[in-house]
Design a protein around this motif. Structure first.
Motif, PDB file in Angstrom:
ATOM      1  N   HIS A 230     -52.973 -12.741 -81.355  1.00 45.58           N
ATOM      2  CA  HIS A 230     -53.120 -11.840 -82.519  1.00 45.58           C
ATOM      3  C   HIS A 230     -53.332 -10.397 -82.062  1.00 45.58           C
ATOM      4  O   HIS A 230     -52.866  -9.456 -82.707  1.00 45.58           O
ATOM      5  CB  HIS A 230     -54.282 -12.302 -83.396  1.00 45.58           C
ATOM      6  CG  HIS A 230     -54.531 -11.408 -84.577  1.00 45.58           C
ATOM      7  ND1 HIS A 230     -53.614 -11.251 -85.599  1.00 45.58           N
ATOM      8  CD2 HIS A 230     -55.567 -10.592 -84.890  1.00 45.58           C
ATOM      9  CE1 HIS A 230     -54.089 -10.385 -86.488  1.00 45.58           C
ATOM     10  NE2 HIS A 230     -55.272  -9.960 -86.084  1.00 45.58           N
ATOM     11  N   HIS A 285     -54.496  -4.580 -91.871  1.00 47.16           N
ATOM     12  CA  HIS A 285     -53.599  -4.310 -90.743  1.00 47.16           C
ATOM     13  C   HIS A 285     -52.627  -3.171 -91.048  1.00 47.16           C
ATOM     14  O   HIS A 285     -51.983  -2.652 -90.143  1.00 47.16           O
ATOM     15  CB  HIS A 285     -52.802  -5.574 -90.380  1.00 47.16           C
ATOM     16  CG  HIS A 285     -53.654  -6.649 -89.783  1.00 47.16           C
ATOM     17  ND1 HIS A 285     -54.172  -7.675 -90.525  1.00 47.16           N
ATOM     18  CD2 HIS A 285     -54.110  -6.831 -88.523  1.00 47.16           C
ATOM     19  CE1 HIS A 285     -54.897  -8.454 -89.745  1.00 47.16           C
ATOM     20  NE2 HIS A 285     -54.882  -7.970 -88.523  1.00 47.16           N
ATOM     21  N   HIS A 305     -60.701  -2.463 -89.235  1.00 41.74           N
ATOM     22  CA  HIS A 305     -60.001  -3.522 -88.501  1.00 41.74           C
ATOM     23  C   HIS A 305     -59.072  -2.946 -87.435  1.00 41.74           C
ATOM     24  O   HIS A 305     -58.841  -3.597 -86.403  1.00 41.74           O
ATOM     25  CB  HIS A 305     -59.235  -4.439 -89.454  1.00 41.74           C
ATOM     26  CG  HIS A 305     -58.804  -5.717 -88.784  1.00 41.74           C
ATOM     27  ND1 HIS A 305     -59.690  -6.676 -88.349  1.00 41.74           N
ATOM     28  CD2 HIS A 305     -57.567  -6.162 -88.421  1.00 41.74           C
ATOM     29  CE1 HIS A 305     -59.018  -7.653 -87.760  1.00 41.74           C
ATOM     30  NE2 HIS A 305     -57.733  -7.372 -87.791  1.00 41.74           N
ATOM     31  N   HIS A 309     -58.690  -3.797 -83.255  1.00 47.61           N
ATOM     32  CA  HIS A 309     -57.478  -3.983 -82.446  1.00 47.61           C
ATOM     33  C   HIS A 309     -57.350  -2.957 -81.321  1.00 47.61           C
ATOM     34  O   HIS A 309     -56.347  -2.964 -80.600  1.00 47.61           O
ATOM     35  CB  HIS A 309     -56.229  -3.918 -83.336  1.00 47.61           C
ATOM     36  CG  HIS A 309     -55.938  -5.200 -84.055  1.00 47.61           C
ATOM     37  ND1 HIS A 309     -55.127  -6.171 -83.535  1.00 47.61           N
ATOM     38  CD2 HIS A 309     -56.358  -5.683 -85.242  1.00 47.61           C
ATOM     39  CE1 HIS A 309     -55.055  -7.191 -84.379  1.00 47.61           C
ATOM     40  NE2 HIS A 309     -55.795  -6.913 -85.429  1.00 47.61           N
TER      41      HIS A 309
HETATM   42 ZN   LIG Z   1     -56.138  -8.344 -86.941  1.00 47.75          ZN
END
Ligand SMILES: [Zn+2]
Ligand SMILES: [Zn+2]
Length: 381
Positions: A230, A285, A305, A309
């Motif tokens: 991911h 995202h 978020h 990442h």
């Molecule tokens: Zn994610």
């Protein structure tokens, strides 16, 4: 950096070529779903839409595909005429299979089926909502729609949606192991509260489970290579969130099903939660910089978020929450520098770029780790 050859510009035929092919593929899939609904549609989802009404959408989609396909010939760019022809060809196949006039009757329910209806509807909904948001409020305005590895993520998007009934069967089966923890008095107390409060309770309980599931995937060496898939995406947008190893997809659904099962909330509350969770998972995202105001100190937002990442310290292994920022605050993993966004995304160790390579990555990575450990031991002896 923007590659001009990959950009979508009006008047070149590229936009119409891609639209024609996309609508052509969606048309063929939809007609097949109308022809074989018990194998290709999702039992739970069928209750949420009217198949006959959606045939109108299919009709407009099919004619639009033909129109866009023909437009590529009017614009006359050799590179895109071939794609336009494929789009028209696919739509003609959809017409030959019965088009938008396949009779809609009763469907014999099957427990295991492919979620073609879920795939088509989610794709249309996501592109309409999230690609519009990304155009209106882009965080990285030079990021392309067809950015590197978009096709890898499209594969994951298709898999996750087609496999929905298998995922739900697995999740429900795993949750049933928690029968011993069912408490009628707890369930009664939950159902006695207003629906919106039930939603808040579900969000918090689900978030607690997802926080720890996510944290374990990061902090247990054996599990990290599964979740690293991911994190391997380096250009984040609405489609990037789909990337995930199937072991993670199945285990996450199974774990989050446990609190939902034990709480026994009203169906209305569960439905609101499912829609909220599905939209939030894609939105966080997205390549969007929407000013969320005080909401960003409460709920997980794209900025929060995106930091999760980031491939750089000190953002590594922070921001595990799926719905709220509460548990990151409580357990000391909150990272949200005011108004700043990460400079780099991805994993510190590069992962394979192919779906197959990513599928096998957990096995290979753990095998190599084990081998290194074994060698160290034999050198020490
Ligand atoms: Zn994610
Ligand atoms: Zn993560």
């Amino acid at each position: 950096m923007k590659d001009p050859a990959q950009e979508f510009r009006l008047g070149e035929g590229r936009i119409s070529a891609y639209l024609s092919v996309t609508l052509g593929v969606l048309s063929v899939l939809s007609v097949l779903a109308y022809l074989y609904p018990s194998y290709l549609t999702t039992t739970d989802l069928r209750k949420a839409y009217d198949g006959e009404q959606l045939q109108h959408v299919l009709k407009y989609g099919m004619y639009a595909s033909l129109l866009f396909g023909m437009l590529t010939f009017v614009l006359n760019r050799a590179a895109y005429k071939k794609l336009g022809l494929i789009g028209v060809g696919l739509t003609l196949v959809a017409f030959a299979l019965g088009g938008y006039s396949v009779p809609v009757g009763d469907v014999e329910p099957r427990e295991l089926s492919l979620g073609v209806d879920w795939l088509v509807l989610a794709f249309l909904g996501s592109t309409l909502i999230f690609m519009t948001l990304e155009k209106l409020f882009p965080k990285y305005s030079d990021q392309l729609i067809l950015r590197p590895e978009w096709s890898v993520d499209l594969f994951y998007f298709c898999f996750n949606h087609l496999a929905i009934s298998a995922i739900l069967i697995f999740a429900n089966y795993q949750a049933s192991h928690f029968d011993w923890a069912l408490s009628p008095s707890v369930q009664e107390a939950v159902r006695a509260t207003p629906v919106l409060l039930q939603v808040v309770v579900i969000v918090l309980c689900a978030d607690f489970v997802l926080y720890w599931e996510h944290r374990l995937y990061h902090e247990v060496q054996l599990l990290w290579p599964i979740h690293a898939v991911h994190h391997s995406v380096e250009n984040i947008d609405w489609l990037a969130g789909s990337r995930g190893h199937f072991v993670q997809v199945f285990s996450e659904r199974a774990l989050v099903m446990v609190p939902l099962y034990l709480l026994g909330a009203d169906e209305a509350a569960l439905n609101i939660y499912v829609v909220f969770a599905a939209l939030q998972a894609v939105l966080i995202h997205c390549n969007v910089a929407i000013p969320f105001g005080p909401i960003k100190y409460l709920l997980v937002t794209p900025q929060f978020h995106h930091w999760h990442h980031s491939s750089e310290e000190p953002a590594l292994d922070t921001n595990y929450g799926a719905h709220t920022v509460l548990f990151d605050r409580l357990f000391g993993t909150y990272h949200m520098p005011k108004d700043l966004w990460p400079a780099f995304y991805g994993t510190t160790t590069p992962l394979p770029r192919s779906v197959i390579g990513q599928l096998l990555y957990p096995v290979n990575a753990n095998w190599q780790r084990w081998e290194r450990k074994r060698r160290r031991h034999s050198q020490a002896d």
